[in-house]
Design a protein around this motif. Sequence first.
Motif, PDB file in Angstrom:
ATOM      1  N   UNK A 121      -8.677   5.845  -1.855  1.00 22.39           N
ATOM      2  CA  UNK A 121      -9.298   5.223  -0.889  1.00 22.39           C
ATOM      3  C   UNK A 121     -10.756   4.957  -1.325  1.00 22.39           C
ATOM      4  N   UNK A 122     -11.438   5.542  -2.339  1.00 20.90           N
ATOM      5  CA  UNK A 122     -12.648   5.124  -2.802  1.00 20.90           C
ATOM      6  C   UNK A 122     -12.594   3.982  -3.799  1.00 20.90           C
ATOM      7  N   UNK A 123     -11.383   3.680  -4.194  1.00 19.26           N
ATOM      8  CA  UNK A 123     -11.371   2.800  -5.449  1.00 19.26           C
ATOM      9  C   UNK A 123     -10.594   1.407  -5.096  1.00 19.26           C
ATOM     10  N   UNK A 124     -10.002   1.434  -3.803  1.00 22.53           N
ATOM     11  CA  UNK A 124      -9.056   0.359  -3.396  1.00 22.53           C
ATOM     12  C   UNK A 124      -9.439   0.166  -1.635  1.00 22.53           C
ATOM     13  N   UNK A 125      -9.244  -1.038  -1.467  1.00 22.86           N
ATOM     14  CA  UNK A 125      -8.954  -1.667  -0.059  1.00 22.86           C
ATOM     15  C   UNK A 125      -8.028  -2.343  -0.001  1.00 22.86           C
ATOM     16  N   UNK A 126      -7.091  -2.434   1.145  1.00 22.15           N
ATOM     17  CA  UNK A 126      -5.942  -2.998   1.422  1.00 22.15           C
ATOM     18  C   UNK A 126      -6.057  -3.798   2.775  1.00 22.15           C
ATOM     19  N   UNK A 127      -5.870  -5.272   2.450  1.00 19.42           N
ATOM     20  CA  UNK A 127      -5.886  -6.142   3.530  1.00 19.42           C
ATOM     21  C   UNK A 127      -4.761  -6.948   3.572  1.00 19.42           C
ATOM     22  N   UNK A 128      -4.303  -6.910   4.928  1.00 16.97           N
ATOM     23  CA  UNK A 128      -3.137  -8.022   5.354  1.00 16.97           C
ATOM     24  C   UNK A 128      -3.523  -9.389   5.324  1.00 16.97           C
ATOM     25  N   UNK A 129      -2.581 -10.033   5.133  1.00 15.95           N
ATOM     26  CA  UNK A 129      -2.865 -11.703   5.025  1.00 15.95           C
ATOM     27  C   UNK A 129      -1.692 -12.563   5.581  1.00 15.95           C
ATOM     28  N   UNK A 187       0.819  -1.210  -0.090  1.00 16.93           N
ATOM     29  CA  UNK A 187      -0.210   0.139  -0.096  1.00 16.93           C
ATOM     30  C   UNK A 187       0.901   1.302  -0.023  1.00 16.93           C
ATOM     31  N   UNK A 188       1.953   1.398   0.696  1.00 21.78           N
ATOM     32  CA  UNK A 188       2.794   2.432   1.007  1.00 21.78           C
ATOM     33  C   UNK A 188       3.391   2.575  -0.405  1.00 21.78           C
ATOM     34  N   UNK A 189       3.480   1.865  -1.240  1.00 26.23           N
ATOM     35  CA  UNK A 189       4.128   1.783  -2.568  1.00 26.23           C
ATOM     36  C   UNK A 189       3.224   2.393  -3.518  1.00 26.23           C
ATOM     37  N   UNK A 197       0.720   6.670  -7.201  1.00 23.14           N
ATOM     38  CA  UNK A 197      -0.775   6.963  -7.363  1.00 23.14           C
ATOM     39  C   UNK A 197      -0.936   8.371  -7.875  1.00 23.14           C
ATOM     40  N   UNK A 198      -1.678   8.435  -8.856  1.00 22.31           N
ATOM     41  CA  UNK A 198      -1.880   9.647  -9.651  1.00 22.31           C
ATOM     42  C   UNK A 198      -3.493   9.928  -9.193  1.00 22.31           C
TER      43      UNK A 198
END
Length: 380
Positions: free
Chosen positions: A144-152, A131-133, A138-139
């Motif tokens: 945040x309205x287009x993606x979510x990030x979940x650890x696994x 996510x940091x990268x 990201x342009x």
Amino acid sequence: MKAVHFGAGNIGRGFVGLLLHEAGYEVVFSDVADALITSLQQADSYTVRTVGATPGEVVVDGFSAINSTQDPQAVTEAIASADVVTTAVGANILKFVAPNIAAGIAARPEGAPRVAVMACENAINATDLLEHEIRANYQGDDLDSKALFANTAVDRIVPVQASDAGIDVTVEDFYEWAVERPPFDGQEPKIPGVTWVDDLGPYIERKLFTVNTGHATAAWHGWAAGHATIADSVADEAVQEKVRAVLKETSALLVAKHGFAPETQQAYAEKCLGRFANPYLPDPVERVGRSPLRKLSRHDRIISPAAELAERGMGTDALVGALAAALAFTPEGDPEVDSLQEILRSQDADQATTTITGLEAGHPLFAAVREKVASRQADL
């Protein structure tokens, strides 16, 4: 439903891609290995064979494959219409796939459901790294309205494949894929085989400090004892005792830190030992023990649990012994082995200890590790 998976290697095809296929996703593999991508593009299916107590076969079809170097626009378009994006490329490669993922997310139409991004790597909170990268590449201000990030947390042993396997994959019959629930706000995708958890941290560390720590320990001590495979290594009572001692230390940390019931953690550790002993997984010690600099780094499978144990005043002798075996692990053909030995030859013991492990001189683990470093330097 569509899933874009970065990394078409054995884990990608034999674990993550397999589970996504079984969940009904159209899987799009993205990789930079031209020969592998070409083979996938030319194939209608591949077979995943499981070995162990419950052997079986699953045919995976309905997939496609893209060379992300040659056709980045195709990757962008695939992510723009995907429901899930996953990776199995190695934590150090995430920064290289992030630009492709960022471009794909940016191309998603307004109002589309958020795409779930999950990094399935042998690293703590790898999705946070990804996510940091992605944010750095990201342009726009609508990520945040287009993606979510979940650890696994992922766990499946995939050994070296037969030379004539092609794109078919052999894997162990055990697997675990734990994913944190909160980022989905109650809208988790239906992926049979995923364990949804509210707090992933304990699961990540349980896997890393048991499976990965034990596996590496068996490889390094097994190589020193002259064994070719992990199964041969743990069949050696002397090596097995060293692995058990390491798992006793990491289990003590997991119980103290996360509140796992001692008997539950003991059963988990014993199950892992049984997996290592699987005679149908001829996993070479040189493969499992490779990349020792990464595996001896500050937040990986040896130093991370040992440092926490030392900070708590708990025993670390077995973990420090595993580190000593890693310092003397010198098979040919591994650039990290060569780099590690050069550090040992060119730096004094204090400096080499910090360079290899990230430990500072005042840390309670430092002296014990420095002793092993100095001992190895004396042998060079």
